[in-house]
Design an enzyme around this catalytic site. Structure first.
Site, PDB file in Angstrom:
ATOM      1  N   VAL A  77       0.848  -1.184   0.000  1.00 14.93           N
ATOM      2  CA  VAL A  77       0.000   0.000   0.000  1.00 14.93           C
ATOM      3  C   VAL A  77       0.889   1.240   0.000  1.00 14.93           C
ATOM      4  O   VAL A  77       1.789   1.357   0.841  1.00 14.93           O
ATOM      5  CB  VAL A  77      -0.908   0.001   1.251  1.00 14.93           C
ATOM      6  CG1 VAL A  77      -1.841   1.209   1.234  1.00 14.93           C
ATOM      7  CG2 VAL A  77      -1.703  -1.298   1.338  1.00 14.93           C
ATOM      8  N   CYS A  78       0.650   2.149  -0.923  1.00 14.30           N
ATOM      9  CA  CYS A  78       1.449   3.378  -0.975  1.00 14.30           C
ATOM     10  C   CYS A  78       1.213   4.200   0.294  1.00 14.30           C
ATOM     11  O   CYS A  78       0.077   4.580   0.608  1.00 14.30           O
ATOM     12  CB  CYS A  78       1.083   4.215  -2.192  1.00 14.30           C
ATOM     13  SG  CYS A  78       1.876   5.851  -2.167  1.00 14.30           S
ATOM     14  N   ILE A  79       2.285   4.491   0.995  1.00 12.74           N
ATOM     15  CA  ILE A  79       2.154   5.141   2.300  1.00 12.74           C
ATOM     16  C   ILE A  79       1.615   6.569   2.171  1.00 12.74           C
ATOM     17  O   ILE A  79       0.764   6.991   2.957  1.00 12.74           O
ATOM     18  CB  ILE A  79       3.503   5.093   3.076  1.00 12.74           C
ATOM     19  CG1 ILE A  79       3.349   5.655   4.483  1.00 12.74           C
ATOM     20  CG2 ILE A  79       4.599   5.835   2.324  1.00 12.74           C
ATOM     21  CD1 ILE A  79       4.525   5.355   5.384  1.00 12.74           C
ATOM     22  N   ALA A  82      -2.063   6.432   1.329  1.00 13.72           N
ATOM     23  CA  ALA A  82      -2.840   5.845   2.416  1.00 13.72           C
ATOM     24  C   ALA A  82      -3.023   6.831   3.572  1.00 13.72           C
ATOM     25  O   ALA A  82      -4.140   7.009   4.067  1.00 13.72           O
ATOM     26  CB  ALA A  82      -2.155   4.575   2.917  1.00 13.72           C
TER      27      ALA A  82
END
Lengths: 130, 129
Positions: A77-79, A82
Site C-alpha cells: 500500500v502506498c504510504i 494511504a
C-alpha cells in the site's frame, strides 16, 4: 509468467477493485505467479481493516487477505496515498499521534519506488481503475 | 501546431506514464506525476503522455485551485530537474480544449492517435492515471 497488479479504485464505489480481485484469482488459476498487488490512489481503501460490508455483498478486503495467505501475494500500500486517506498502521499512528489504526494485516505500507520495481521486475503490470 | 504521427522510438523511455485527469478536479493527476517523479528518481527513463482532461495541466497561467488545492504546475516545473524531457500530448485532446502545443507550460510533442498507439507500443512499461 510473473504478474503484478496496480489497483487505483476503492472497493464498492468503483468496479476496479472487484475486477482486479477476479483477475488476480484467474491469473493464479492459470498457473501464473502473482507477485504483488500495489494499492495506490483510492485503491488504498482496499486495505481498510474497519470496512464492514453487508454479509451478502462481496468481501473485498477478505479476498485480498485470502490471496496473501493462500498464494503468498504481497499486498503493498502506498504510504503517502494511504495516510492522507486515513489508512494508517500502528507505527505511523504512533508517530503522528493518532488514537487508532486502520490498516488490515497483512497489508503493508510501502513507498512508490516499490511500484516502479514491480513494473520493471515483473513480466506484466496490469492497472485497474484509472 | 505541428502534430507528430511517428514517434522516434529510439528516443523513447522505459516507462510511459499516461495522465488523463485535470489539475484541480481531484488528486489523480498529482498522484500520477508523483509516480513519474519517483520512477525518474530511481533512474528510470520516463516519458509522459497527457491525454483527455490531462492536457489541462499544460495550460499556462494556472494559480492554486479555488478550493485550496495546491495544483500541479510547480511539479511540472520540476520535471526537467528529474530529467523527464520526453513529454507528449494527444493532439485531439488539445484541440478539444482549444489549446495549442506551441503555448504550454512545458515543451511537449503533439501526437495524433497513431503516435499515441506507437508510444504505448514502444515502452516496455505503461502506467495509466
Amino acid at each position: 509468467m510473473r504478474y503484478a497488479i496496480l489497483l487505483l479504485g476503492a472497493p464498492y464505489s468503483s468496479q476496479a477493485a472487484h475486477s482486479a480481485l477476479r483477475f488476480a484469482q484467474a491469473v493464479i488459476a492459470r498457473g501464473h505467479r502473482l507477485e504483488a498487488v500495489f494499492f495506490y490512489a483510492d485503491g488504498v481503501h482496499n486495505a481498510a481493516s474497519l470496512a464492514t460490508p453487508p454479509q451478502d455483498e462481496p468481501q473485498i478486503v477478505d479476498g485480498w487477505v485470502d490471496l496473501q495467505r493462500d498464494h503468498d501475494v504481497r499486498l503493498e500500500v502506498c504510504i503517502a496515498a494511504a495516510l492522507r486517506r486515513g489508512i494508517i498502521d500502528a507505527a505511523e499512528a504512533a508517530r503522528h499521534g493518532k488514537d487508532g489504526h486502520s490498516l488490515a494485516p497483512p497489508f503493508t505500507l510501502t513507498g512508490l519506488g516499490q511500484l516502479i520495481d514491480l513494473g520493471v521486475d515483473c513480466d506484466r503490470l496490469i492497472t485497474f481503475g484509472a | 501546431m505541428t502534430v507528430t504521427t511517428s514517434v522516434d522510438e529510439g528516443a523513447a523511455g522505459e516507462l510511459l506514464v499516461i495522465l488523463r485527469h485535470g489539475p484541480h478536479s481531484g488528486i489523480a493527476l498529482k498522484e500520477g506525476l508523483d509516480a513519474a517523479l519517483v520512477a525518474a528518481a530511481f533512474g528510470r527513463r520516463v516519458s509522459l503522455l497527457f491525454m483527455g482532461s490531462g492536457v489541462a495541466a499544460l495550460m499556462p497561467g494556472q494559480g492554486k485551485g479555488p478550493l485550496d488545492q495546491k495544483g500541479t504546475l510547480p511539479t511540472l516545473d520540476m520535471l526537467e530537474m528529474y530529467d523527464i524531457d520526453r513529454c507528449y500530448a494527444d493532439s485531439a485532446s488539445l484541440e478539444a480544449l482549444d489549446m495549442s502545443a506551441d503555448a504550454l507550460v512545458i515543451d511537449v510533442t503533439a501526437v495524433d492517435s497513431g503516435g499515441v498507439a506507437q508510444l504505448m507500443a514502444c515502452h516496455s512499461l505503461v502506467m495509466t492515471f
